[in-house]
Design an enzyme around this catalytic site. Structure first.
Site, short mmCIF file in Angstrom:
data_model
loop_
_atom_site.label_atom_id
_atom_site.label_comp_id
_atom_site.label_asym_id
_atom_site.label_seq_id
_atom_site.Cartn_x
_atom_site.Cartn_y
_atom_site.Cartn_z
CB ALA A 169 -0.90 0.00 1.24
CB THR A 186 -5.35 -9.42 0.51
OG1 THR A 186 -4.36 -9.25 -0.49
CG2 THR A 186 -4.69 -9.55 1.87
CG HIS A 200 -0.69 -8.82 5.40
ND1 HIS A 200 -1.89 -8.87 4.74
CD2 HIS A 200 -0.26 -7.55 5.24
CE1 HIS A 200 -2.19 -7.68 4.24
NE2 HIS A 200 -1.21 -6.85 4.53
NE ARG A 211 -0.38 -3.82 9.93
CZ ARG A 211 -0.81 -3.74 8.70
NH1 ARG A 211 -0.67 -2.62 8.02
NH2 ARG A 211 -1.37 -4.78 8.12
CE LYS A 259 0.07 -10.67 -0.35
NZ LYS A 259 -0.26 -9.86 0.83
C1 LIG Z 1 4.56 -1.52 3.74
C2 LIG Z 1 3.75 -2.74 3.39
C3 LIG Z 1 2.49 -2.57 2.85
C4 LIG Z 1 1.72 -3.68 2.50
N1 LIG Z 1 0.51 -3.50 1.91
C5 LIG Z 1 -0.20 -4.58 1.46
C6 LIG Z 1 -1.39 -4.40 0.71
O1 LIG Z 1 -1.83 -3.29 0.44
N2 LIG Z 1 -2.04 -5.52 0.30
C7 LIG Z 1 -1.59 -6.79 0.56
O2 LIG Z 1 -2.22 -7.78 0.17
N3 LIG Z 1 -0.44 -6.98 1.27
C8 LIG Z 1 0.27 -5.91 1.69
N4 LIG Z 1 1.47 -6.10 2.35
C9 LIG Z 1 1.99 -7.48 2.53
C10 LIG Z 1 2.85 -7.90 1.32
O3 LIG Z 1 2.08 -8.07 0.16
C11 LIG Z 1 3.58 -9.22 1.57
O4 LIG Z 1 2.66 -10.19 2.00
C12 LIG Z 1 4.70 -9.12 2.62
O5 LIG Z 1 5.31 -7.85 2.59
C13 LIG Z 1 5.75 -10.20 2.33
O6 LIG Z 1 6.76 -10.18 3.27
P1 LIG Z 1 8.21 -9.48 3.01
O7 LIG Z 1 7.99 -8.02 3.18
O8 LIG Z 1 9.04 -10.11 4.07
O9 LIG Z 1 8.67 -9.85 1.60
C14 LIG Z 1 2.24 -4.99 2.71
C15 LIG Z 1 3.52 -5.14 3.27
C16 LIG Z 1 4.28 -4.04 3.59
C17 LIG Z 1 5.67 -4.25 4.15
#
Ligand SMILES: Cc1cc2nc3c(=O)[nH]c(=O)nc-3n(C[C@H](O)[C@H](O)[C@H](O)COP(=O)(O)O)c2cc1C
Length: 283
Positions: A29, A106, A180, A115, A156
């Site tokens: 996001a 998701t 996530h 958080r 997801k």
């Molecule tokens: C800053 C941030 C924003 C995220 N926003 C979303 C989102 O909008 N939608 C979603 O499905 N997952 C979101 N995620 C989760 C990521 O898609 C993913 O599952 C996760 O970051 C994977 O782990 P990693 O950061 O260790 O690679 C977000 C993760 C982070 C770090």
């Protein structure tokens, strides 16, 4: 050992889309917080690295703007899903029209996790977030969603074989094993630990992807060995974006690609399809 790896390739495909190596960019996001070019830059960086960018519903630019930033790029759209069904249908139609090739729903965010770092720093998400969550959704709603688009649908946020089976029964084509990035329920399983049970439960009914904690090419190969088709990276790509926009995203992805190619060769694998459970020993 003593396998001919003179002609190795890391290229593969996922749900019909070809990628240069088995690493995609996870949906994240508000990328404008990391770099002024935000999702536009991520789209360009992913395209330059020959892989798929998954755009979050909560993007700082519209899905059309992100698509236009990298016209030849491959992109998926991640759906957060609020109570307004007409809005969901509109988003799906817009994503399809803008060339997004799959919908990633998701399911691990009925509500936003606690958080604590965000609480401490006073970070707040825009009020619009409440439009994209609905804590009453069930598998029945997923069946409804599956019928709304011709694109492949992935779910997801799956961490158990039981949920994976329910997802395939709802007709989805892909499952992303994910917690996530540890941002939702504290204490849940690591996605890599949950992967084997999901792969076994799903069989050949859907493609299984994984995200969470992928930082090195060897992490990618471990996930492939446990049955993932490809992995997604979140933070790694976002850090590249923060450092150097599109170039930073491309650089991070290129580093990962080189590491994957080397790990494949050192495992005696000519392509991702050659990676087997035995490459990580008996677990
Ligand atoms: C800053 C941030 C924003 C995220 N926003 C979303 C989102 O909008 N939608 C979603 O499905 N997952 C979101 N995620 C989760 C990521 O898609 C993913 O599952 C996760 O970051 C994977 O782990 P990693 O950061 O260790 O690679 C977000 C993760 C982070 C770090």
């Amino acid at each position: 050992m003593l396998v001919d790896v003179s002609q190795t390739t890391a290229a593969t495909s996922v749900l019909g889309t070809e990628v240069g190596f088995p690493v995609l960019v996870a949906p994240m996001a508000f990328q404008g917080l990391a770099h002024p070019d935000g999702e536009r830059a991520t789209a360009r960086g992913a395209a330059a690295a020959e892989t798929i960018m998954c755009l979050s519903t909560l993007s700082t630019v519209s899905l059309e703007e992100a698509a236009e930033a990298a016209p030849g790029g491959k992109r998926w759209f991640q759906l957060y899903w609020g109570p307004d069904r007409a809005k969901v249908q509109d988003l799906l139609a817009r994503a399809e029209a803008a060339g997004y090739r799959a919908i990633v729903v998701t399911v691990d965010l009925p509500e936003v996790g606690r958080r604590e770092r965000d609480l401490r720093t006073g970070f707040e998400t825009p009020a619009s977030l409440s439009d994209v969550t609905d804590n009453s959704l069930t598998w029945r709603d997923l069946e409804w969603l599956r019928a709304q688009t011709a694109l492949p649908v992935l779910v997801k946020g799956i961490l158990t074989g039981e949920d994976a089976v329910l997802a395939t029964e709802a007709g989805v084509e892909g499952i992303v094993v994910s917690n996530h990035g540890g941002r939702q329920l504290d204490g849940v399983a690591a996605s890599l630990d949950a992967l084997p049970e999901v792969v076994e439960a799903v069989g050949d009914r859907a493609e299984v992807l994984l995200d969470g904690g992928v930082r090195r090419g060897t992490d990618v190969v471990k996930a492939l060995a446990l049955g993932a088709r490809v992995v997604l990276v979140g933070r790694a790509a976002l850090y590249g974006l923060a450092v150097d926009g599109a170039g930073g995203v491309e650089r991070v992805l290129t580093l990962l690609r080189e590491e994957v190619e080397l790990a494949l060769a050192l495992c005696g694998c000519a392509s991702p399809a050659d990676v087997a459970r035995s490459h990580i020993g008996r677990v």
